[in-house]
Design a protein around this motif. Structure first.
Motif, short mmCIF file in Angstrom:
data_model
loop_
_atom_site.label_atom_id
_atom_site.label_comp_id
_atom_site.label_asym_id
_atom_site.label_seq_id
_atom_site.Cartn_x
_atom_site.Cartn_y
_atom_site.Cartn_z
N ARG A 1 46.37 64.05 53.20
CA ARG A 1 47.09 64.66 54.33
C ARG A 1 46.87 63.86 55.60
O ARG A 1 47.80 63.62 56.36
N LEU A 2 45.65 63.42 55.83
CA LEU A 2 45.35 62.61 57.00
C LEU A 2 46.10 61.29 56.97
O LEU A 2 46.59 60.82 58.00
N HIS A 3 46.24 60.73 55.78
CA HIS A 3 47.00 59.48 55.65
C HIS A 3 48.46 59.67 56.05
O HIS A 3 49.02 58.85 56.78
N SER A 4 49.06 60.76 55.61
CA SER A 4 50.47 61.01 55.97
C SER A 4 50.60 61.29 57.46
O SER A 4 51.56 60.86 58.10
N LEU A 5 49.65 62.02 58.03
CA LEU A 5 49.70 62.28 59.48
C LEU A 5 49.52 60.99 60.28
O LEU A 5 50.14 60.81 61.33
N THR A 6 48.68 60.09 59.79
CA THR A 6 48.49 58.81 60.46
C THR A 6 49.77 57.99 60.43
O THR A 6 50.12 57.34 61.43
N ALA A 7 50.47 58.02 59.33
CA ALA A 7 51.74 57.29 59.23
C ALA A 7 52.76 57.86 60.22
O ALA A 7 53.49 57.10 60.87
N VAL A 8 52.81 59.17 60.36
CA VAL A 8 53.73 59.79 61.32
C VAL A 8 53.32 59.43 62.74
O VAL A 8 54.17 59.13 63.59
N ALA A 9 52.03 59.41 63.02
CA ALA A 9 51.55 59.04 64.36
C ALA A 9 51.91 57.60 64.68
O ALA A 9 52.28 57.28 65.82
N GLU A 10 51.82 56.73 63.69
CA GLU A 10 52.20 55.33 63.90
C GLU A 10 53.69 55.22 64.21
O GLU A 10 54.09 54.50 65.13
N GLN A 11 54.51 55.94 63.46
CA GLN A 11 55.95 55.91 63.72
C GLN A 11 56.28 56.49 65.10
O GLN A 11 57.13 55.97 65.81
N ALA A 12 55.58 57.56 65.47
CA ALA A 12 55.81 58.15 66.79
C ALA A 12 55.39 57.18 67.89
O ALA A 12 56.05 57.08 68.93
N GLY A 13 54.30 56.45 67.68
CA GLY A 13 53.86 55.44 68.65
C GLY A 13 54.89 54.34 68.79
O GLY A 13 55.17 53.87 69.91
N ASN A 14 55.46 53.91 67.67
CA ASN A 14 56.52 52.89 67.73
C ASN A 14 57.74 53.43 68.47
O ASN A 14 58.38 52.70 69.24
N LEU A 15 58.06 54.69 68.25
CA LEU A 15 59.19 55.31 68.95
C LEU A 15 58.95 55.33 70.45
O LEU A 15 59.82 54.95 71.24
N VAL A 16 57.76 55.74 70.86
CA VAL A 16 57.43 55.78 72.29
C VAL A 16 57.50 54.38 72.89
O VAL A 16 58.02 54.19 74.00
N HIS A 17 56.99 53.39 72.16
CA HIS A 17 57.04 52.02 72.65
C HIS A 17 58.48 51.55 72.86
O HIS A 17 58.81 50.96 73.90
N GLN A 18 59.34 51.83 71.87
CA GLN A 18 60.74 51.42 72.00
C GLN A 18 61.43 52.16 73.15
O GLN A 18 62.25 51.58 73.87
N LEU A 19 61.12 53.43 73.34
CA LEU A 19 61.71 54.17 74.45
C LEU A 19 61.24 53.63 75.80
O LEU A 19 62.03 53.55 76.75
#
Length: 114
Positions: A45-63
């Protein structure tokens, strides 16, 4: 109970003596296995949450990059420049990442249209 121990033979007494320690060892072994299985489940579960956090970080960076390019574009009185033609990465979190999380607090996030 005392009468029972007097009635059984010596060979059965030798077999009966190690049963309590064996049962205790079996209990602790099974509880250790169950506990480790729970840890593995939490790590998945932590692994999947980490992947989502990474994607969200990439989203924030692109924004943030988009916000900076917009500020530059508006600051130049709307004259196009070479930096405005950059390739933009997709600005969304894949649904498969959000669907892998089974937490009720993520239901609002997973319903965002992509």
């Amino acid at each position: 109970m005392k009468n029972f121990l007097h009635r059984i033979g010596i060979s059965r007494k030798f077999l009966l003596a190690p049963t309590l320690p064996t049962l205790a060892m079996l209990y602790f072994a099974v509880s250790g296995i169950v506990q480790r299985q729970q840890v593995v489940s939490e790590m998945d579960r932590l692994h999947s949450l980490t992947a989502v956090a990474e994607q969200a970080g990439n989203l924030v960076h692109q924004l943030q990059r988009e916000r900076g390019m917009t500020a530059g574009f508006l600051g130049s009185q709307a004259r196009p420049s070479a930096t405005n033609c950059e390739h933009n990465a997709p600005l969304r979190i894949p649904r498969r990442m959000l669907s892998s999380i089974s937490s009720p607090r993520w239901t609002k996030v997973s319903s965002v249209p992509t």
